[in-house]
Design a protein around this motif. Structure first.
Motif, PDB file in Angstrom:
ATOM      1  N   TYR A  74      -7.701  14.765  12.488  1.00 42.83           N
ATOM      2  CA  TYR A  74      -6.516  13.735  12.566  1.00 42.83           C
ATOM      3  C   TYR A  74      -6.209  12.697  11.433  1.00 42.83           C
ATOM      4  O   TYR A  74      -6.433  11.987  11.022  1.00 42.83           O
ATOM      5  N   ALA A  75      -8.003  12.020  11.577  1.00 44.45           N
ATOM      6  CA  ALA A  75      -9.148  10.891  11.590  1.00 44.45           C
ATOM      7  C   ALA A  75      -8.377  10.833   9.721  1.00 44.45           C
ATOM      8  O   ALA A  75      -8.571  10.627   9.613  1.00 44.45           O
ATOM      9  N   GLN A  76      -9.215  12.177  10.147  1.00 41.57           N
ATOM     10  CA  GLN A  76      -9.513  12.747   7.853  1.00 41.57           C
ATOM     11  C   GLN A  76      -7.893  12.812   7.255  1.00 41.57           C
ATOM     12  O   GLN A  76      -8.137  12.457   6.372  1.00 41.57           O
ATOM     13  N   ASN A  77      -7.179  13.013   8.252  1.00 42.06           N
ATOM     14  CA  ASN A  77      -5.720  12.804   7.073  1.00 42.06           C
ATOM     15  C   ASN A  77      -4.921  11.161   7.300  1.00 42.06           C
ATOM     16  O   ASN A  77      -4.445  10.790   6.320  1.00 42.06           O
ATOM     17  N   LEU A  78      -5.413  10.765   8.363  1.00 38.54           N
ATOM     18  CA  LEU A  78      -4.973   8.940   8.537  1.00 38.54           C
ATOM     19  C   LEU A  78      -5.663   8.768   6.965  1.00 38.54           C
ATOM     20  O   LEU A  78      -4.914   7.611   6.268  1.00 38.54           O
ATOM     21  N   LYS A  79      -7.199   9.147   7.049  1.00 36.64           N
ATOM     22  CA  LYS A  79      -7.751   8.672   5.678  1.00 36.64           C
ATOM     23  C   LYS A  79      -7.048   8.830   4.409  1.00 36.64           C
ATOM     24  O   LYS A  79      -7.189   7.913   3.973  1.00 36.64           O
ATOM     25  N   HIS A  80      -6.704  10.110   4.169  1.00 33.63           N
ATOM     26  CA  HIS A  80      -6.481  10.330   3.115  1.00 33.63           C
ATOM     27  C   HIS A  80      -4.788  10.326   2.468  1.00 33.63           C
ATOM     28  O   HIS A  80      -4.178   9.286   1.939  1.00 33.63           O
ATOM     29  N   PHE A  81      -3.727   9.627   3.427  1.00 30.67           N
ATOM     30  CA  PHE A  81      -2.215   9.483   4.022  1.00 30.67           C
ATOM     31  C   PHE A  81      -2.600   7.473   3.210  1.00 30.67           C
ATOM     32  O   PHE A  81      -1.967   7.136   2.961  1.00 30.67           O
ATOM     33  N   THR A  82      -3.187   7.287   4.144  1.00 32.32           N
ATOM     34  CA  THR A  82      -3.158   5.863   3.558  1.00 32.32           C
ATOM     35  C   THR A  82      -4.336   4.927   3.054  1.00 32.32           C
ATOM     36  O   THR A  82      -3.629   3.919   2.054  1.00 32.32           O
ATOM     37  N   GLY A  83      -5.153   6.009   2.238  1.00 31.27           N
ATOM     38  CA  GLY A  83      -6.254   5.614   1.094  1.00 31.27           C
ATOM     39  C   GLY A  83      -7.305   4.803   1.349  1.00 31.27           C
ATOM     40  O   GLY A  83      -7.625   3.468   0.965  1.00 31.27           O
ATOM     41  N   LEU A  84      -7.290   4.093   2.768  1.00 33.11           N
ATOM     42  CA  LEU A  84      -7.933   3.148   3.820  1.00 33.11           C
ATOM     43  C   LEU A  84      -9.947   3.957   3.515  1.00 33.11           C
ATOM     44  O   LEU A  84      -9.471   5.357   3.976  1.00 33.11           O
ATOM     45  N   SER A  85     -10.891   3.059   3.716  1.00 36.43           N
ATOM     46  CA  SER A  85     -11.846   3.561   4.059  1.00 36.43           C
ATOM     47  C   SER A  85     -11.913   3.416   5.645  1.00 36.43           C
ATOM     48  O   SER A  85     -11.155   2.857   5.940  1.00 36.43           O
ATOM     49  N   SER A  86     -12.896   4.064   6.249  1.00 28.41           N
ATOM     50  CA  SER A  86     -13.282   4.235   7.022  1.00 28.41           C
ATOM     51  C   SER A  86     -13.841   2.877   8.259  1.00 28.41           C
ATOM     52  O   SER A  86     -12.710   2.319   8.792  1.00 28.41           O
TER      53      SER A  86
END
Length: 105
Positions: free
Chosen positions: A9-21
């Motif tokens: 889910y965290a990886q998908n959120l990073k990919h969807f938003t384009g934001l860094s960790s």
């Protein structure tokens, strides 16, 4: 298995938003702080809001450290400290300014 789903889910959120960790940790800390402060009657001066934010940051990093140990074989402690500081810094600054009345109004 549960942790793998959270990491996915965290990886998908990073990919969807384009934001860094780092940016996601900063936003998560602010969102948690503001939501708890809005619920609590003392609002931005709420001790509960800052405590919940700190506890949440440490809980997330415990799961990340566990994933590092089992996935990589070692714990990236400086990355964990960096993430905790990212999540806590701005909520703490806002809390301290409200608590010690840096601004009036």
């Amino acid at each position: 298995m549960f942790l793998a789903k959270i990491q996915q889910y965290a990886q998908n959120l990073k990919h969807f938003t384009g934001l860094s960790s780092d940016a996601l940790f900063i936003y998560a800390g602010l969102i948690i702080y503001f939501v708890v402060a809005a619920i609590h009657k003392r609002q931005l001066r709420s001790h509960i809001a800052i405590i919940v934010t700190v506890v949440f940051a440490f809980v997330i990093e415990i799961f990340n450290a566990r994933a590092d140990i089992f996935g990589r074989g070692y714990w990236r402690i400086w990355d964990s400290i960096h993430s905790i500081v990212n999540m806590i810094f701005w909520p703490y600054v806002i809390w301290a300014m409200a608590r010690f009345r840096v601004w009036k109004g």
